[in-house]
Design an enzyme around this catalytic site. Structure first.
Site, PDB file in Angstrom:
ATOM      1  N   ASP A   9       0.782  -1.244   0.000  1.00  0.00           N
ATOM      2  CA  ASP A   9       0.000   0.000   0.000  1.00  0.00           C
ATOM      3  C   ASP A   9       0.812   1.293   0.000  1.00  0.00           C
ATOM      4  OD1 ASP A   9      -2.042  -1.847   0.251  1.00  0.00           O
ATOM      5  OD2 ASP A   9      -2.620  -1.244   2.263  1.00  0.00           O
ATOM      6  N   MET A 117      -1.666  -0.703  10.627  1.00  0.00           N
ATOM      7  CA  MET A 117      -2.850  -1.337  10.066  1.00  0.00           C
ATOM      8  C   MET A 117      -2.428  -2.440   9.088  1.00  0.00           C
ATOM      9  SD  MET A 117      -6.189  -1.388  10.143  1.00  0.00           S
ATOM     10  CE  MET A 117      -6.651   0.164  10.882  1.00  0.00           C
ATOM     11  N   CYS A 118      -2.204  -2.104   7.848  1.00  0.00           N
ATOM     12  CA  CYS A 118      -1.980  -3.121   6.823  1.00  0.00           C
ATOM     13  C   CYS A 118      -0.639  -3.832   6.953  1.00  0.00           C
ATOM     14  CB  CYS A 118      -2.154  -2.516   5.439  1.00  0.00           C
ATOM     15  SG  CYS A 118      -3.832  -1.869   5.204  1.00  0.00           S
ATOM     16  N   VAL A 119       0.417  -3.104   7.332  1.00  0.00           N
ATOM     17  CA  VAL A 119       1.713  -3.765   7.533  1.00  0.00           C
ATOM     18  C   VAL A 119       1.614  -4.726   8.705  1.00  0.00           C
ATOM     19  CG1 VAL A 119       4.136  -3.405   8.187  1.00  0.00           C
ATOM     20  CG2 VAL A 119       3.067  -1.943   6.445  1.00  0.00           C
ATOM     21  N   THR A 122      -0.807  -7.746   7.793  1.00  0.00           N
ATOM     22  CA  THR A 122      -0.201  -8.616   6.789  1.00  0.00           C
ATOM     23  C   THR A 122       0.969  -9.400   7.371  1.00  0.00           C
ATOM     24  OG1 THR A 122      -0.934  -7.228   4.958  1.00  0.00           O
ATOM     25  CG2 THR A 122       1.006  -8.612   4.560  1.00  0.00           C
TER      26      THR A 122
END
Length: 181
Positions: A9, A117-119, A122
């Protein structure tokens, strides 16, 4: 061991002028770009993940907006895998795991946005799926967050999430250390 770079992202909405700018995203993108160039030079696999918000009321990464674009420092090249996702965890609802397994990938080097969030999501998922993970801390960025009336500075948010990942879910390193190894 086959290692791949997973770029999560690093999209324009996270930069100044975007819909949800983070703290110091330019420095993180530059570090991610350095890691990307090293992976390209070594011929190791590179995977680009990008988020598209599909829910009602989404304020960033909305379909059809310029903010969806990859930052120029990490734009994909022909032959590099590109994965679209719709939730923070890059493995949910995507073919990412299958694509990595097909390529024999066992180890992931993870860079991207947002640390909180995404890091984080994931990396934890990758670890639970059996991948050995390395997160490049200076190639990630976070936002300022507010909780209970207290603002937590993005640098502190980032540091807290890197500390939580390090040792339990990943090895957290700097781009300088990764590139020197």
């Amino acid at each position: 061991m086959t290692r791949a770079l997973l770029i999560v992202d690093i999209q324009l909405d996270y930069f100044p002028g975007g819909a949800f700018p983070l703290v110091e995203p330019e420095a993180a993108a530059a570090a991610a770009g350095d890691v990307l160039e090293a992976f390209r030079a070594s011929g190791e696999p590179v995977v680009h993940v990008f988020h598209v918000s599909t829910g009602d009321g989404a304020t960033f990464f909305r379909p059809g907006t310029a903010g969806l674009a990859f930052h120029p420092a990490v734009e994909p090249r022909d032959g590099e895998l590109v994965v679209e996702k719709h939730v923070p965890n890059s493995f949910v609802g995507t073919g990412l795991e299958a694509s990595l397994r097909e390529r024999g990938v066992t180890d992931l080097v993870i860079v991207g946005m947002m640390s909180s969030m995404c890091v984080d999501s994931t990396t934890r998922a990758a670890h639970e799926l059996g991948f050995t993970c390395t997160v490049v801390a200076d190639a990630c960025a976070a936002p300022d967050l507010v909780h209970g009336g207290t603002t937590v500075a993005g640098r502190d948010v980032h540091a807290a999430f890197m500390a939580a990942l390090d040792g339990s879910f990943a090895t957290v390193v700097t781009s300088e250390a990764l590139l020197a190894a």
